[in-house]
Design a protein around this motif. Sequence first.
Motif, PDB file in Angstrom:
ATOM      1  N   THR A   6       2.885   7.796  44.657  1.00 20.92           N
ATOM      2  CA  THR A   6       1.822   7.702  45.658  1.00 20.92           C
ATOM      3  C   THR A   6       1.128   9.024  45.930  1.00 20.92           C
ATOM      4  O   THR A   6       0.046   9.042  46.497  1.00 20.92           O
ATOM      5  N   GLY A   7       1.741  10.152  45.565  1.00 17.91           N
ATOM      6  CA  GLY A   7       1.140  11.452  45.847  1.00 17.91           C
ATOM      7  C   GLY A   7       1.316  11.826  47.304  1.00 17.91           C
ATOM      8  O   GLY A   7       2.263  11.439  47.981  1.00 17.91           O
ATOM      9  N   GLY A   8       0.376  12.603  47.832  1.00 21.78           N
ATOM     10  CA  GLY A   8       0.439  13.034  49.220  1.00 21.78           C
ATOM     11  C   GLY A   8       1.214  14.330  49.398  1.00 21.78           C
ATOM     12  O   GLY A   8       1.668  14.959  48.435  1.00 21.78           O
ATOM     13  N   THR A   9       1.367  14.720  50.664  1.00 21.39           N
ATOM     14  CA  THR A   9       2.076  15.946  51.029  1.00 21.39           C
ATOM     15  C   THR A   9       3.125  15.611  52.076  1.00 21.39           C
ATOM     16  O   THR A   9       2.847  14.871  53.027  1.00 21.39           O
ATOM     17  N   LYS A  10       4.328  16.168  51.901  1.00 19.15           N
ATOM     18  CA  LYS A  10       5.414  15.958  52.864  1.00 19.15           C
ATOM     19  C   LYS A  10       5.878  17.305  53.392  1.00 19.15           C
ATOM     20  O   LYS A  10       6.234  18.185  52.619  1.00 19.15           O
ATOM     21  N   ILE A  11       5.835  17.475  54.706  1.00 17.74           N
ATOM     22  CA  ILE A  11       6.245  18.723  55.360  1.00 17.74           C
ATOM     23  C   ILE A  11       7.547  18.447  56.103  1.00 17.74           C
ATOM     24  O   ILE A  11       7.578  17.680  57.067  1.00 17.74           O
ATOM     25  N   ASN A  12       8.633  19.070  55.642  1.00 19.05           N
ATOM     26  CA  ASN A  12       9.954  18.880  56.248  1.00 19.05           C
ATOM     27  C   ASN A  12      10.216  19.994  57.258  1.00 19.05           C
ATOM     28  O   ASN A  12      10.200  21.170  56.903  1.00 19.05           O
ATOM     29  N   VAL A  13      10.450  19.599  58.501  1.00 12.09           N
ATOM     30  CA  VAL A  13      10.769  20.550  59.566  1.00 12.09           C
ATOM     31  C   VAL A  13      12.185  20.226  60.035  1.00 12.09           C
ATOM     32  O   VAL A  13      12.387  19.487  60.991  1.00 12.09           O
ATOM     33  N   SER A  14      13.177  20.750  59.316  1.00 10.92           N
ATOM     34  CA  SER A  14      14.564  20.461  59.653  1.00 10.92           C
ATOM     35  C   SER A  14      14.970  21.212  60.936  1.00 10.92           C
ATOM     36  O   SER A  14      14.588  22.365  61.122  1.00 10.92           O
TER      37      SER A  14
ATOM     38  N   PRO B  90      18.981  24.549  66.386  1.00 10.21           N
ATOM     39  CA  PRO B  90      19.504  25.087  65.125  1.00 10.21           C
ATOM     40  C   PRO B  90      19.946  26.538  65.223  1.00 10.21           C
ATOM     41  O   PRO B  90      20.748  26.999  64.409  1.00 10.21           O
ATOM     42  N   ALA B  91      19.454  27.288  66.227  1.00 12.20           N
ATOM     43  CA  ALA B  91      19.880  28.684  66.376  1.00 12.20           C
ATOM     44  C   ALA B  91      21.352  28.783  66.750  1.00 12.20           C
ATOM     45  O   ALA B  91      21.981  29.817  66.542  1.00 12.20           O
ATOM     46  N   SER B  92      21.925  27.707  67.295  1.00  9.72           N
ATOM     47  CA  SER B  92      23.320  27.751  67.750  1.00  9.72           C
ATOM     48  C   SER B  92      24.285  27.990  66.597  1.00  9.72           C
ATOM     49  O   SER B  92      25.304  28.669  66.769  1.00  9.72           O
TER      50      SER B  92
ATOM     51  N   GLY C 140      28.694  26.436  79.688  1.00  4.42           N
ATOM     52  CA  GLY C 140      27.250  26.273  79.777  1.00  4.42           C
ATOM     53  C   GLY C 140      26.687  25.691  78.491  1.00  4.42           C
ATOM     54  O   GLY C 140      27.419  25.163  77.652  1.00  4.42           O
ATOM     55  N   SER C 141      25.392  25.783  78.320  1.00  3.01           N
ATOM     56  CA  SER C 141      24.742  25.213  77.146  1.00  3.01           C
ATOM     57  C   SER C 141      24.663  26.254  76.032  1.00  3.01           C
ATOM     58  O   SER C 141      23.968  27.259  76.165  1.00  3.01           O
ATOM     59  N   THR C 142      25.392  26.002  74.946  1.00  2.93           N
ATOM     60  CA  THR C 142      25.346  26.900  73.791  1.00  2.93           C
ATOM     61  C   THR C 142      24.049  26.735  73.018  1.00  2.93           C
ATOM     62  O   THR C 142      23.733  27.539  72.147  1.00  2.93           O
ATOM     63  N   GLY C 143      23.294  25.715  73.351  1.00  7.37           N
ATOM     64  CA  GLY C 143      21.978  25.536  72.742  1.00  7.37           C
ATOM     65  C   GLY C 143      20.839  25.924  73.652  1.00  7.37           C
ATOM     66  O   GLY C 143      19.672  25.643  73.361  1.00  7.37           O
ATOM     67  N   GLY C 144      21.148  26.597  74.774  1.00  7.48           N
ATOM     68  CA  GLY C 144      20.082  26.952  75.711  1.00  7.48           C
ATOM     69  C   GLY C 144      19.352  25.739  76.224  1.00  7.48           C
ATOM     70  O   GLY C 144      18.132  25.742  76.378  1.00  7.48           O
ATOM     71  N   SER C 145      20.098  24.644  76.457  1.00  5.35           N
ATOM     72  CA  SER C 145      19.560  23.356  76.912  1.00  5.35           C
ATOM     73  C   SER C 145      18.727  22.666  75.845  1.00  5.35           C
ATOM     74  O   SER C 145      17.978  21.729  76.142  1.00  5.35           O
ATOM     75  N   GLY C 146      18.822  23.118  74.608  1.00  4.76           N
ATOM     76  CA  GLY C 146      18.149  22.421  73.519  1.00  4.76           C
ATOM     77  C   GLY C 146      16.739  22.901  73.272  1.00  4.76           C
ATOM     78  O   GLY C 146      16.233  23.823  73.916  1.00  4.76           O
ATOM     79  N   LEU C 147      16.100  22.251  72.315  1.00  2.00           N
ATOM     80  CA  LEU C 147      14.765  22.670  71.911  1.00  2.00           C
ATOM     81  C   LEU C 147      13.731  22.487  73.021  1.00  2.00           C
ATOM     82  O   LEU C 147      12.720  23.176  73.042  1.00  2.00           O
ATOM     83  N   ARG C 148      13.973  21.562  73.912  1.00  3.55           N
ATOM     84  CA  ARG C 148      12.996  21.348  74.992  1.00  3.55           C
ATOM     85  C   ARG C 148      12.917  22.545  75.931  1.00  3.55           C
ATOM     86  O   ARG C 148      11.934  22.721  76.654  1.00  3.55           O
ATOM     87  N   ALA C 149      13.964  23.401  75.911  1.00  3.96           N
ATOM     88  CA  ALA C 149      13.990  24.526  76.842  1.00  3.96           C
ATOM     89  C   ALA C 149      12.909  25.546  76.540  1.00  3.96           C
ATOM     90  O   ALA C 149      12.484  26.279  77.436  1.00  3.96           O
ATOM     91  N   VAL C 150      12.446  25.633  75.278  1.00  2.00           N
ATOM     92  CA  VAL C 150      11.424  26.621  74.957  1.00  2.00           C
ATOM     93  C   VAL C 150      10.062  26.217  75.491  1.00  2.00           C
ATOM     94  O   VAL C 150       9.101  26.979  75.396  1.00  2.00           O
ATOM     95  N   GLU C 151       9.949  25.003  76.054  1.00  2.00           N
ATOM     96  CA  GLU C 151       8.676  24.584  76.621  1.00  2.00           C
ATOM     97  C   GLU C 151       8.479  25.143  78.021  1.00  2.00           C
ATOM     98  O   GLU C 151       7.370  25.175  78.535  1.00  2.00           O
ATOM     99  N   GLY C 152       9.557  25.574  78.653  1.00  2.79           N
ATOM    100  CA  GLY C 152       9.442  26.063  80.021  1.00  2.79           C
ATOM    101  C   GLY C 152       8.953  27.497  80.086  1.00  2.79           C
ATOM    102  O   GLY C 152       8.782  28.181  79.082  1.00  2.79           O
ATOM    103  N   LYS C 153       8.743  27.963  81.293  1.00  2.00           N
ATOM    104  CA  LYS C 153       8.276  29.339  81.477  1.00  2.00           C
ATOM    105  C   LYS C 153       9.351  30.330  81.076  1.00  2.00           C
ATOM    106  O   LYS C 153       9.082  31.349  80.435  1.00  2.00           O
ATOM    107  N   HIS C 154      10.612  30.035  81.447  1.00  2.00           N
ATOM    108  CA  HIS C 154      11.741  30.889  81.083  1.00  2.00           C
ATOM    109  C   HIS C 154      12.830  29.992  80.496  1.00  2.00           C
ATOM    110  O   HIS C 154      13.446  29.219  81.236  1.00  2.00           O
ATOM    111  N   PRO C 155      13.076  30.087  79.209  1.00  2.00           N
ATOM    112  CA  PRO C 155      14.115  29.245  78.596  1.00  2.00           C
ATOM    113  C   PRO C 155      15.485  29.523  79.193  1.00  2.00           C
ATOM    114  O   PRO C 155      15.768  30.618  79.671  1.00  2.00           O
ATOM    115  N   ASP C 156      16.340  28.499  79.171  1.00  2.00           N
ATOM    116  CA  ASP C 156      17.690  28.651  79.690  1.00  2.00           C
ATOM    117  C   ASP C 156      18.488  29.599  78.796  1.00  2.00           C
ATOM    118  O   ASP C 156      18.236  29.705  77.601  1.00  2.00           O
ATOM    119  N   PRO C 157      19.473  30.285  79.376  1.00  4.34           N
ATOM    120  CA  PRO C 157      20.310  31.176  78.563  1.00  4.34           C
ATOM    121  C   PRO C 157      21.234  30.378  77.653  1.00  4.34           C
ATOM    122  O   PRO C 157      21.581  29.228  77.926  1.00  4.34           O
TER     123      PRO C 157
END
Length: 538
Positions: free
Chosen positions: A104-112, A293-295, A464-481
Motif C-alpha cells: 500500500t505504500g505510505g509513511t509510518k512514524i513510530n513514537v515508542s 520511558p525516562a524511568s 512517590g512516582s518514579t515516572g514523575g506522574s507519567g507523561l501527562r505531567a509534562v503538560e503542567g507548568k511544573h512537572p512532578d518530581p
Amino acid sequence: MARVPAAVLKALGHLPRASRALAHRFTTRRPHPTPELVTQPHPWARPSPTTALLDGAPRRRLKSALSLLTVVVVGTWLGLLIVGNVRVPVGPMNTTMTLRPSLTGGTKINVSPLGALQLDSHTAPVRLDVNVDQLDPERAQALVDRPERLSGLQDEVTRDVTHGTRDLAVRSCVAVVTGATALGLAVYRRPRRALAAGGLALTLLAASGGTAYATWNPDSVLEPKFSGLLSSAPSLVGNARSIVTEFDVYQKELARLVTNVTKLYDATSTLPAYAPDPSTIRVLHVSDIHLNPASWKIIASLVDQYKVNVIVDSGDTMDHGTAAENGFLDPIEDLGAPYVWVRGNHDSRTTQRYLERLKNVHVLDDGKAKTVAGLRFAGIGDPQFTPDRTQVPGGDAANELAGARLATSLRDQKTAGTPVDVAIAHEPVAARQTDGEVPLVLAGHIHRQEMELLPYGTRLRVEGSTGGSGLRAVEGKHPDPIQTSILYFDRDTRRLQAWDEIELGGLGLTTAEVRRHLAEENQPGATDSPTPTPSPSP
C-alpha cells in the motif's frame, strides 16, 4: 493400382526381360503416401504451437523468471532489513529512517511507546518507516534558550527530512543491489545471474521511487491515522487546521512542553554515585511509573551505581493497561536485577500476563509469596482497574478487603514457618490491613513519599512516582518530581536498617537529591535526623 492399356502390354511383350522390367517400373503409378504415414517432420519445417508447448521451453522460461524474481524480492528485503536504514536528526529528535516493501505504500512514524502515525503520503510498493528514537537534550535546550527559533522549526524539520530521505535513497540502492546480488550468487552460483538479480533489484527500486514521487501527497499530514496511545492525540492536541489558524497559541504550548521535557532529560542525565555497604541487601523501590520511558534509564543507572539486589515495583507501571502499551515493559529484562511487581489500578490483567512471560520478573498476586535475593516477598494486586469506565470502582472497601486477604496469607506463611519479610500492595489502604503481620509493607498510588509506623509495629513505606506522574505531567507548568528509594536490609535479620530517598527535584531544578534516613529515627522518643546529600547537576 491403375490398369495398363492393352497396346502397351503388347509392345512390352516384344522387349527383352530387363527392358520390360524397367519400362514396367516407369509406367506403373504408385499411390502417394498419406499424411498419417509421415512420422518425421522436415528439418526446415516450423513446429506447430502444440508441438512447441509439448517441448516445455516456455514453461522452463517462466519457471526461471519466477525464480529470479523471488531471489530479487527476498534479496531486496534482506538488504533493506540489514543495512537499509539511516539515523537522521530531525529538529530536536533523533530518528531512524527505513524503506520497507509494502503493498500500500505510505509513511509510518513510530513514537515508542506511545504508538504510531500513518500517513497516506504516496502509493508505491515501498513504505517509509520513521522511528523516533529519543529527544536530543542539547538541541531541545537550544529551542528553549532561543524561542524565536520555533518559528523556523518547520523549515528546519523539512530540511532535515529532505537530507535524510536523500541519504536513505542512496543507502537503499546499495542495500538492494548488495542483497539481491549476494543472494543470487548463493542460489545460482553464477556471477552473471547474480549481477542480473542485482540490476533487476535496482530497477525495481528506481521504478518504485519514481511511482512514489509521482503520487506524493503533501496534504496527507493533515489527515494522519493514529494507533496505540496516540489514538487520543487529536482530542488532546486539536486538528492540524486549528493549529495553523492559532499558531501563536500552539507555539507557546510547544515551547512549554519542550522546556519541561528538556528539564526532565537534564535531571536524569547524571545521578549521584554512592558506595553501599556490601553486607546489606539493597532493594530499589519504584512505583507509579505511568508509562514514562525516562524511568528505565533512571532505574538502570541506580541498579548499577548502588549495586541493587532486587527491584520492587508497587504498581501503576502503565497508564491505560492496553495491549498496545506492553512493548513499554520490555526493558525490564535488561535492568540488571530481579523485578518484583504487583498490579496497580492502572495495570490490567493483560499487563500482568505479559509481565509473567518476561524473564527475571516475579509477579505477586493473591498473597503469593516468593524468596528473591535473600528476602521473602508477598503481595496482592489492586482489585480495581480504573481506566475501564464500564466497571464501578469499589473504593476503599475493595482495597480493605484485598488487604485482609493479604494479611491472611501472611499469617499462613508465618504459621508454616516461612515468615514474609516484605509485603507489597499498591494502595496504602490495602497495605494498612497487614499491620502486625509483617515487619515492612510497601505501597504507592499517592505520588508522594511517606513513612508511617502502624499501631501494631508494621512500618508502612509509601513511594512517590518514579515516572514523575507519567507523561501527562509534562503538560503542567511544573512537572512532578521523580522519586524512588534504596532500602537497606540486614542480611542476617532481614530487617530494614536504613533507606535513601532519591528525588530528581522539581524538574525545574536540574539537580538530584539523596536523603539518608535511619530506621531508629521513627521509633518512639527518637528525633528526626535525616542527613541530606544533595548532588548538583554538572
